[in-house]
Design an enzyme around this catalytic site. Sequence first.
Site, mmCIF file in Angstrom:
data_model
loop_
_atom_site.group_PDB
_atom_site.id
_atom_site.type_symbol
_atom_site.label_atom_id
_atom_site.label_comp_id
_atom_site.label_asym_id
_atom_site.label_seq_id
_atom_site.Cartn_x
_atom_site.Cartn_y
_atom_site.Cartn_z
ATOM 1 N N ASP A 171 0.846 -1.196 0.000
ATOM 2 C CA ASP A 171 0.000 0.000 0.000
ATOM 3 C C ASP A 171 0.881 1.246 0.000
ATOM 4 O OD1 ASP A 171 -2.946 1.035 0.706
ATOM 5 O OD2 ASP A 171 -1.500 2.228 1.837
ATOM 6 N N TYR B 210 2.895 9.783 -0.112
ATOM 7 C CA TYR B 210 3.999 9.219 0.671
ATOM 8 C C TYR B 210 5.379 9.480 0.035
ATOM 9 C CZ TYR B 210 0.086 6.563 2.718
ATOM 10 O OH TYR B 210 -1.104 6.195 3.286
ATOM 11 N N LYS C 152 -2.806 5.947 -4.153
ATOM 12 C CA LYS C 152 -3.937 6.834 -3.850
ATOM 13 C C LYS C 152 -3.687 8.220 -4.432
ATOM 14 C CE LYS C 152 -3.803 4.568 0.659
ATOM 15 N NZ LYS C 152 -2.400 4.608 1.064
ATOM 16 N N HIS D 60 -7.838 9.513 -1.994
ATOM 17 C CA HIS D 60 -7.242 9.413 -0.656
ATOM 18 C C HIS D 60 -8.146 10.023 0.432
ATOM 19 C CE1 HIS D 60 -2.980 9.083 1.272
ATOM 20 N NE2 HIS D 60 -3.899 8.879 2.177
ATOM 21 N N LYS E 234 2.619 -1.204 8.840
ATOM 22 C CA LYS E 234 3.913 -0.687 8.373
ATOM 23 C C LYS E 234 4.976 -1.013 9.415
ATOM 24 C CE LYS E 234 7.265 2.566 8.781
ATOM 25 N NZ LYS E 234 8.012 2.936 10.010
ATOM 26 N N SER E 235 6.136 -1.449 8.966
ATOM 27 C CA SER E 235 7.300 -1.496 9.856
ATOM 28 C C SER E 235 8.559 -1.360 9.023
ATOM 29 C CB SER E 235 7.352 -2.794 10.654
ATOM 30 O OG SER E 235 8.525 -2.787 11.443
ATOM 31 N N ARG F 169 10.104 -7.067 12.998
ATOM 32 C CA ARG F 169 8.657 -6.778 13.088
ATOM 33 C C ARG F 169 7.948 -7.054 11.764
ATOM 34 N NH1 ARG F 169 9.030 -0.867 15.966
ATOM 35 N NH2 ARG F 169 9.331 -1.547 18.115
ATOM 36 N N ASN G 126 4.764 -9.396 11.975
ATOM 37 C CA ASN G 126 3.429 -8.948 11.547
ATOM 38 C C ASN G 126 2.857 -9.820 10.430
ATOM 39 O OD1 ASN G 126 3.794 -6.884 13.364
ATOM 40 N ND2 ASN G 126 4.200 -5.304 11.830
HETATM 41 N N1 LIG Z 1 -5.592 6.067 3.692
HETATM 42 C C1 LIG Z 1 -5.057 6.776 4.653
HETATM 43 O O1 LIG Z 1 -5.443 7.931 4.896
HETATM 44 C C2 LIG Z 1 -3.983 6.195 5.469
HETATM 45 C C3 LIG Z 1 -3.385 5.018 5.086
HETATM 46 N N2 LIG Z 1 -2.380 4.459 5.834
HETATM 47 C C4 LIG Z 1 -1.786 3.180 5.364
HETATM 48 O O2 LIG Z 1 -1.847 2.230 6.433
HETATM 49 C C5 LIG Z 1 -0.532 1.748 6.702
HETATM 50 C C6 LIG Z 1 -0.375 1.351 8.153
HETATM 51 O O3 LIG Z 1 -0.629 2.452 9.007
HETATM 52 P P1 LIG Z 1 0.502 3.277 9.779
HETATM 53 O O4 LIG Z 1 -0.024 4.643 9.995
HETATM 54 O O5 LIG Z 1 1.773 3.141 9.087
HETATM 55 O O6 LIG Z 1 0.529 2.633 11.219
HETATM 56 P P2 LIG Z 1 0.620 1.164 11.842
HETATM 57 O O7 LIG Z 1 -0.588 1.022 12.719
HETATM 58 O O8 LIG Z 1 0.882 0.140 10.813
HETATM 59 O O9 LIG Z 1 1.875 1.304 12.814
HETATM 60 C C7 LIG Z 1 3.176 1.544 12.353
HETATM 61 C C8 LIG Z 1 4.054 1.874 13.563
HETATM 62 O O10 LIG Z 1 4.051 0.770 14.475
HETATM 63 C C9 LIG Z 1 5.372 0.265 14.650
HETATM 64 N N3 LIG Z 1 5.275 -1.205 14.604
HETATM 65 C C10 LIG Z 1 4.966 -1.966 13.528
HETATM 66 N N4 LIG Z 1 4.931 -3.271 13.846
HETATM 67 C C11 LIG Z 1 5.241 -3.339 15.159
HETATM 68 C C12 LIG Z 1 5.374 -4.421 16.054
HETATM 69 N N5 LIG Z 1 5.189 -5.675 15.655
HETATM 70 N N6 LIG Z 1 5.712 -4.142 17.350
HETATM 71 C C13 LIG Z 1 5.895 -2.863 17.763
HETATM 72 N N7 LIG Z 1 5.775 -1.798 16.946
HETATM 73 C C14 LIG Z 1 5.446 -2.035 15.648
HETATM 74 C C15 LIG Z 1 6.184 0.801 13.492
HETATM 75 O O11 LIG Z 1 7.520 1.011 13.907
HETATM 76 P P3 LIG Z 1 8.832 0.613 13.018
HETATM 77 O O12 LIG Z 1 8.535 1.015 11.605
HETATM 78 O O13 LIG Z 1 9.886 1.419 13.670
HETATM 79 O O14 LIG Z 1 9.020 -0.869 13.185
HETATM 80 C C16 LIG Z 1 5.489 2.137 13.208
HETATM 81 O O15 LIG Z 1 5.959 3.121 14.113
HETATM 82 C C17 LIG Z 1 0.355 2.929 6.272
HETATM 83 O O16 LIG Z 1 1.707 2.576 6.188
HETATM 84 C C18 LIG Z 1 -0.313 3.320 4.990
HETATM 85 O O17 LIG Z 1 0.050 2.417 3.965
HETATM 86 C C19 LIG Z 1 -1.981 5.036 7.006
HETATM 87 C C20 LIG Z 1 -2.507 6.234 7.423
HETATM 88 C C21 LIG Z 1 -3.555 6.905 6.686
HETATM 89 O O1 LIG Z 2 -2.239 8.260 4.332
HETATM 90 C C1 LIG Z 2 -2.011 9.076 5.210
HETATM 91 C C2 LIG Z 2 -0.957 8.897 6.180
HETATM 92 O O2 LIG Z 2 -1.251 9.444 7.440
HETATM 93 C C3 LIG Z 2 -1.605 10.805 7.410
HETATM 94 C C4 LIG Z 2 -1.716 11.339 8.818
HETATM 95 O O3 LIG Z 2 -2.480 10.523 9.639
HETATM 96 C C5 LIG Z 2 -2.900 10.885 6.678
HETATM 97 O O4 LIG Z 2 -3.315 12.202 6.573
HETATM 98 C C6 LIG Z 2 -2.781 10.317 5.306
HETATM 99 O O5 LIG Z 2 -4.033 10.089 4.803
#
Ligand SMILES: NC(=O)C1=CN([C@@H]2O[C@H](COP(=O)(O)OP(=O)(O)OC[C@H]3O[C@@H](n4cnc5c(N)ncnc54)[C@H](OP(=O)(O)O)[C@@H]3O)[C@@H](O)[C@H]2O)C=CC1
Ligand SMILES: O=C1CO[C@H](CO)[C@@H](O)[C@@H]1O
Length: 275
Positions: free
Chosen positions: A46, A51, A76, A109, A231-232, A237, A241
Amino acid sequence: MSAVPTVTLNNAVEIPQLGFGTFQIPPEETRGTTLAALEAGYRHIDTAQMYGNEKEVGQAVRDSGLDRADVFVTSKLNNDAHAHDDALRAFDVTMEKLGLDHLDLFLIHWPVPDKGDFTQTWKALEQIYRDGRARAIGVSNFQPHHLRRLMENSEVVPAVNQIEVHPYLTQDDVRAFGAEHDIATEAWSPIAQGKVLDDPTIGRIADRVGRTPAQVTLRWHLQRGDIVFPKSSTPQRIKENFDLFGFELSEGDMGEISALDRNERTGPDPDRFTG
Ligand SMILES: NC(=O)C1=CN([C@@H]2O[C@H](COP(=O)(O)OP(=O)(O)OC[C@H]3O[C@@H](n4cnc5c(N)ncnc54)[C@H](OP(=O)(O)O)[C@@H]3O)[C@@H](O)[C@H]2O)C=CC1
Ligand SMILES: O=C1CO[C@H](CO)[C@@H](O)[C@@H]1O
């Protein structure tokens, strides 16, 4: 390696229920991190124009040696490209950056109010879909009232709605609306960017089933039927995951986690966000 189940979208396209998120992965790290995810077994990535890492995601997919048909790629549309022709141009730029011949899923988005009427934006996505350049199209951060307006003014029903969902924001109303209209829910920030991992209830269940809090939380999403892409950037991790298929949560565990809902967002509220 256990096989990841797929969800069948409303146009019969299959999407792996577990994918890899790339928000906040800097471009210079994205190729390596995405390759590590593909190596670990993820087949769904994704990304988004926002991004700034589409080029490197595409590079990783192309360098992975996997068949293009075996990797599901989502991007997106940016909030500043909602005008019909801007959306078409922005899609072209995405495809150039990715260096792929088609996209699997393209989303609006955000339903931003001041950047043009999203029903016109959707017509551009319908054109992209009909031209076969994206196998499916959908939306993100749409509330039921946005979805109703979209569906009243269009022909193609969105295949997915990607929204923030985790144990502190269970989104039962938006998910129920999606289920009623055959719009799959994708759960973004599935572990609330780490905020739910210290929760005592999740910790207790994790101890009992011998898994980590992140695995328990991700498993909860999968058993609810949503699509997730944690995401990681941490190699261990990334593997952790993905390792979600050797255990199951009981109905009681599922209920306890769902009861943690406190309507708490980590990201913007779609009814307030202006892009
Ligand atoms: N459509 C939208 O508006 C949005 C879409 N998204 C999408 O959703 C995806 C996931 O959401 P995201 O906001 O990244 O957040 P997540 O809920 O996936 O959390 C990511 C965070 O958690 C940490 N983490 C990941 N796995 C572990 C684990 N097993 N143990 C402890 N910590 C962990 C990561 O740290 P580290 O990387 O340091 O391991 C990072 O800081 C995004 O990457 C994006 O693709 C996200 C936000 C908005
Ligand atoms: O994809 C995204 C990543 O996170 C941002 C902050 O929460 C969002 O605004 C955005 O939609």
